[in-house]
Design a protein around this motif. Sequence first.
Motif, PDB file in Angstrom:
ATOM      1  N   TRP A  33     -11.598  30.266  48.593  1.00 40.12           N
ATOM      2  CA  TRP A  33     -11.354  31.436  47.723  1.00 40.12           C
ATOM      3  C   TRP A  33     -10.720  30.982  46.416  1.00 40.12           C
ATOM      4  N   ARG A  91      -0.969  40.208  57.913  1.00 33.04           N
ATOM      5  CA  ARG A  91      -0.714  40.756  56.575  1.00 33.04           C
ATOM      6  C   ARG A  91      -0.828  42.284  56.598  1.00 33.04           C
ATOM      7  N   VAL A 151      -4.295  42.043  51.586  1.00 30.01           N
ATOM      8  CA  VAL A 151      -4.595  40.771  50.959  1.00 30.01           C
ATOM      9  C   VAL A 151      -4.103  40.824  49.510  1.00 30.01           C
ATOM     10  N   LEU A 166      -3.371  34.366  59.421  1.00 30.89           N
ATOM     11  CA  LEU A 166      -2.583  35.187  58.483  1.00 30.89           C
ATOM     12  C   LEU A 166      -3.294  36.508  58.200  1.00 30.89           C
ATOM     13  N   GLY A 167      -4.605  36.499  58.369  1.00 32.88           N
ATOM     14  CA  GLY A 167      -5.411  37.696  58.123  1.00 32.88           C
ATOM     15  C   GLY A 167      -5.063  38.852  59.050  1.00 32.88           C
ATOM     16  N   VAL A 178      -2.551  30.702  49.339  1.00 31.45           N
ATOM     17  CA  VAL A 178      -3.068  31.573  50.413  1.00 31.45           C
ATOM     18  C   VAL A 178      -2.958  33.038  49.984  1.00 31.45           C
ATOM     19  N   LYS A 179      -3.942  33.818  50.389  1.00 32.66           N
ATOM     20  CA  LYS A 179      -4.049  35.211  49.928  1.00 32.66           C
ATOM     21  C   LYS A 179      -3.346  36.199  50.850  1.00 32.66           C
ATOM     22  N   CYS A 180      -2.906  35.736  52.031  1.00 30.57           N
ATOM     23  CA  CYS A 180      -2.224  36.633  52.965  1.00 30.57           C
ATOM     24  C   CYS A 180      -0.817  36.122  53.230  1.00 30.57           C
ATOM     25  N   CYS A 230     -11.658  38.908  54.928  1.00 29.45           N
ATOM     26  CA  CYS A 230     -11.504  37.569  55.503  1.00 29.45           C
ATOM     27  C   CYS A 230     -10.513  37.535  56.671  1.00 29.45           C
ATOM     28  N   ARG A 231     -10.933  36.858  57.740  1.00 33.67           N
ATOM     29  CA  ARG A 231     -10.021  36.598  58.862  1.00 33.67           C
ATOM     30  C   ARG A 231     -10.178  35.131  59.266  1.00 33.67           C
ATOM     31  N   LEU A 232     -10.401  34.287  58.267  1.00 33.78           N
ATOM     32  CA  LEU A 232     -10.649  32.873  58.566  1.00 33.78           C
ATOM     33  C   LEU A 232      -9.439  32.157  59.156  1.00 33.78           C
ATOM     34  N   CYS A 233      -8.244  32.654  58.866  1.00 31.83           N
ATOM     35  CA  CYS A 233      -7.071  32.083  59.544  1.00 31.83           C
ATOM     36  C   CYS A 233      -6.248  33.236  60.097  1.00 31.83           C
ATOM     37  N   CYS A 238     -12.258  38.539  50.261  1.00 29.27           N
ATOM     38  CA  CYS A 238     -10.911  38.166  50.716  1.00 29.27           C
ATOM     39  C   CYS A 238     -10.336  39.264  51.594  1.00 29.27           C
ATOM     40  N   SER A 298      -8.139  26.753  55.082  1.00 26.80           N
ATOM     41  CA  SER A 298      -9.034  27.897  55.328  1.00 26.80           C
ATOM     42  C   SER A 298      -9.197  28.739  54.069  1.00 26.80           C
ATOM     43  N   CYS A 299      -8.124  28.868  53.317  1.00 29.18           N
ATOM     44  CA  CYS A 299      -8.132  29.759  52.156  1.00 29.18           C
ATOM     45  C   CYS A 299      -8.652  29.078  50.887  1.00 29.18           C
TER      46      CYS A 299
END
Length: 199
Positions: free
Chosen positions: A111, A29, A32, A25-26, A90-92, A20-23, A17, A107-108
């Motif tokens: 996880w 932030r 994470v 928000l990565g 979402v983690k971010c 992660c830069r899948l979206c 995580c 995207s998240c």
Amino acid sequence: MTATSLEQDLASLAESCDACRLCKLGSSRSQVVVSRGNPQARLMVIGEGPGAQEDEQGQPFVGRSGQLLDRMLESVGIDSNHDAYVCNIVKCRPPENRKPTALEMASCKPWLDRQIALVDPAVILLAGATAVEGLLGIKGGMTKIRGQWRQWEGRWLMPVFHPSYLLRNPSKERGAPKWLTWQDLQDVQRRLAQLDASL
Ligand code: SF4
Ligand code: URA
Ligand code: URA
């Protein structure tokens, strides 16, 4: 799963995580926010996403909403760090605390799926409309769906109002959102006690 291999798997998830830069928000932030609490608990709490305090401290539900959530859980005998594993859709942190977009949530989701698979909770508390939407794909209508148990993939789900909504609606009068949430949390506590008794 043994405690050590669970810890290793969760540590490796946290690392993934973090990378992660899948979206997008990565990239906004500061850090994470994956989880806090006890991964061996039978209760999982899922919120929407990190706010400013969470983004700063790297832990979910540590700001004002989290403090209210903790106090309300405590009032029904649930210690959020000992008796629950706490995480978010979402983690971010979404900028300006906006709601995460459907694309960000999607995207998240892997996880979150991984967290659910590893922690294997019997009961999931879904805090707010975004948690319900993110996990189940059901939109809106918290007033109608809160307080009603759902069965999902062999687990019990309880949707409740988000604590930030309760901060804006602080009345504790019978029938008010806070009172209703307290009933819902008592229901969660009863469910956990029943599960304990049947072990
Ligand atoms: Fe990755 Fe989730 Fe952060 Fe997006 S919000 S960058 S999917 S960890
Ligand atoms: N609100 C959430 O939904 N999650 C947090 O972690 C903090 C505030
Ligand atoms: N509306 C929401 O979006 N969430 C709540 O928790 C309550 C009302």
